[in-house]
Design a protein around this motif. Structure first.
Motif, PDB file in Angstrom:
ATOM      1  N   UNK A   1       0.932  -1.423   0.082  1.00  0.00           N
ATOM      2  CA  UNK A   1       0.065   0.020   0.448  1.00  0.00           C
ATOM      3  C   UNK A   1       0.245   0.970   0.213  1.00  0.00           C
ATOM      4  N   UNK A   2       0.234   2.673  -1.102  1.00  0.00           N
ATOM      5  CA  UNK A   2       0.512   3.672  -0.944  1.00  0.00           C
ATOM      6  C   UNK A   2       0.588   4.734   0.214  1.00  0.00           C
ATOM      7  N   UNK A   3       0.688   4.831   0.946  1.00  0.00           N
ATOM      8  CA  UNK A   3      -0.520   5.997   1.835  1.00  0.00           C
ATOM      9  C   UNK A   3      -0.875   7.049   0.566  1.00  0.00           C
ATOM     10  N   UNK A   4      -0.361   7.717   0.398  1.00  0.00           N
ATOM     11  CA  UNK A   4      -0.843   8.906  -0.205  1.00  0.00           C
ATOM     12  C   UNK A   4       0.075   9.277  -1.689  1.00  0.00           C
ATOM     13  N   UNK A   5      -0.388   9.463  -3.100  1.00  0.00           N
ATOM     14  CA  UNK A   5       0.334   9.574  -3.729  1.00  0.00           C
ATOM     15  C   UNK A   5      -0.555  11.051  -4.523  1.00  0.00           C
ATOM     16  N   UNK A   6       0.661  11.746  -4.525  1.00  0.00           N
ATOM     17  CA  UNK A   6       0.135  13.198  -4.217  1.00  0.00           C
ATOM     18  C   UNK A   6       1.231  13.988  -5.233  1.00  0.00           C
ATOM     19  N   UNK A   7       1.384  15.093  -5.699  1.00  0.00           N
ATOM     20  CA  UNK A   7       1.521  15.314  -6.913  1.00  0.00           C
ATOM     21  C   UNK A   7       2.361  17.397  -5.763  1.00  0.00           C
ATOM     22  N   UNK A   8       3.285  17.652  -6.441  1.00  0.00           N
ATOM     23  CA  UNK A   8       4.295  18.245  -5.882  1.00  0.00           C
ATOM     24  C   UNK A   8       5.116  19.376  -7.215  1.00  0.00           C
ATOM     25  N   UNK A   9       3.727  19.925  -7.248  1.00  0.00           N
ATOM     26  CA  UNK A   9       4.506  20.793  -9.173  1.00  0.00           C
ATOM     27  C   UNK A   9       4.062  19.898  -9.861  1.00  0.00           C
ATOM     28  N   UNK A  10       5.444  19.594 -10.729  1.00  0.00           N
ATOM     29  CA  UNK A  10       5.080  18.066 -11.475  1.00  0.00           C
ATOM     30  C   UNK A  10       5.491  17.086 -11.039  1.00  0.00           C
ATOM     31  N   UNK A  11       5.284  17.056  -9.705  1.00  0.00           N
ATOM     32  CA  UNK A  11       6.334  15.928  -9.843  1.00  0.00           C
ATOM     33  C   UNK A  11       5.421  15.161  -8.759  1.00  0.00           C
ATOM     34  N   UNK A  12       5.427  13.570  -9.351  1.00  0.00           N
ATOM     35  CA  UNK A  12       4.330  12.517  -7.941  1.00  0.00           C
ATOM     36  C   UNK A  12       5.147  12.061  -7.548  1.00  0.00           C
ATOM     37  N   UNK A  13       4.614  12.059  -5.694  1.00  0.00           N
ATOM     38  CA  UNK A  13       5.039  12.426  -4.451  1.00  0.00           C
ATOM     39  C   UNK A  13       4.410  10.603  -3.681  1.00  0.00           C
ATOM     40  N   UNK A  14       5.389   9.813  -3.591  1.00  0.00           N
ATOM     41  CA  UNK A  14       4.995   8.660  -2.778  1.00  0.00           C
ATOM     42  C   UNK A  14       4.822   8.454  -1.344  1.00  0.00           C
ATOM     43  N   UNK A  15       4.145   8.948  -0.685  1.00  0.00           N
ATOM     44  CA  UNK A  15       4.023   8.838   0.809  1.00  0.00           C
ATOM     45  C   UNK A  15       4.003   7.777   1.618  1.00  0.00           C
ATOM     46  N   UNK A  16       4.315   6.978   2.770  1.00  0.00           N
ATOM     47  CA  UNK A  16       4.440   6.423   3.879  1.00  0.00           C
ATOM     48  C   UNK A  16       4.410   7.488   5.300  1.00  0.00           C
TER      49      UNK A  16
ATOM     50  N   UNK B   1       0.269   5.800 -17.568  1.00  0.00           N
ATOM     51  CA  UNK B   1       1.774   5.709 -17.653  1.00  0.00           C
ATOM     52  C   UNK B   1       1.602   7.950 -18.364  1.00  0.00           C
ATOM     53  N   UNK B   2       0.797   8.179 -17.923  1.00  0.00           N
ATOM     54  CA  UNK B   2       1.000   9.564 -17.762  1.00  0.00           C
ATOM     55  C   UNK B   2       2.027  10.164 -16.761  1.00  0.00           C
ATOM     56  N   UNK B   3       1.513   9.444 -15.483  1.00  0.00           N
ATOM     57  CA  UNK B   3       3.200   9.564 -14.741  1.00  0.00           C
ATOM     58  C   UNK B   3       3.865   9.192 -14.687  1.00  0.00           C
ATOM     59  N   UNK B   4       4.558   8.212 -15.696  1.00  0.00           N
ATOM     60  CA  UNK B   4       5.662   6.991 -15.390  1.00  0.00           C
ATOM     61  C   UNK B   4       6.842   9.025 -16.281  1.00  0.00           C
ATOM     62  N   UNK B   5       5.978   9.142 -16.836  1.00  0.00           N
ATOM     63  CA  UNK B   5       7.134  10.539 -17.776  1.00  0.00           C
ATOM     64  C   UNK B   5       7.308  11.490 -16.768  1.00  0.00           C
ATOM     65  N   UNK B   6       6.665  11.609 -15.308  1.00  0.00           N
ATOM     66  CA  UNK B   6       7.217  12.828 -14.717  1.00  0.00           C
ATOM     67  C   UNK B   6       7.721  12.544 -13.358  1.00  0.00           C
ATOM     68  N   UNK B   7       8.690  13.299 -12.999  1.00  0.00           N
ATOM     69  CA  UNK B   7       9.625  12.694 -12.063  1.00  0.00           C
ATOM     70  C   UNK B   7       8.915  12.360 -10.714  1.00  0.00           C
ATOM     71  N   UNK B   8       9.895  11.817  -9.466  1.00  0.00           N
ATOM     72  CA  UNK B   8       8.810  11.008  -8.838  1.00  0.00           C
ATOM     73  C   UNK B   8       9.926  11.400  -7.772  1.00  0.00           C
TER      74      UNK B   8
END
Length: 124
Positions: A43-58, A94-101
């Motif tokens: 499980x990923x607790x939160x998936x968020x965006x910080x500007x253009x970056x996808x952020x996986x939050x624990x 896949x649209x997120x796969x092109x973004x920084x993470x």
């Protein structure tokens, strides 16, 4: 032995701190994409965006720093599960796969909160 009451209490505590983490991060400009992304890898607790970056939050909570504390509870095994779940998220989006993470950890310990941006690295 874990009883149903203990499981229910733990889930309620987890929900409380995930909500607190969401409020904390939104107040700092991040936008929620998805809460509680559950898949076969974990499980990923939160998936968020910080500007253009996808952020996986624990989100981690510990009453005290005893036994390693909240940050110390993000073990190598936990990091591997998070990375696997994030790879699955990116495959399904896949649209997120092109973004920084990046992977962030929000650690609640007693009354203190610590936000570790870029808590660990992975190669895609």
């Amino acid at each position: 032995m874990t009883t149903k009451k203990n499981t229910t209490e733990r889930r309620a505590t987890g929900d409380h701190f995930e909500g607190a983490a969401l409020s904390f991060l939104q107040a700092r400009g991040l936008r929620l994409v998805r809460a509680n992304f559950l898949c076969r890898h974990g499980e990923i607790d939160l998936v968020m965006r910080d500007g253009d970056t996808v952020v996986f939050v624990e989100v981690r909570y510990r009453r005290s720093a005893a036994f390693g504390g909240a940050l110390g509870s993000v073990t190598a095994a936990k990091r591997r599960k998070l990375i696997s779940a994030a790879h699955l998220w990116l495959a399904w989006h896949p649209h997120d796969a092109r973004r920084p993470c990046r992977f962030d950890v929000l650690a609640f310990e007693g009354d203190a909160v610590e936000w570790v941006r870029g808590a660990f690295e992975t190669s895609r």
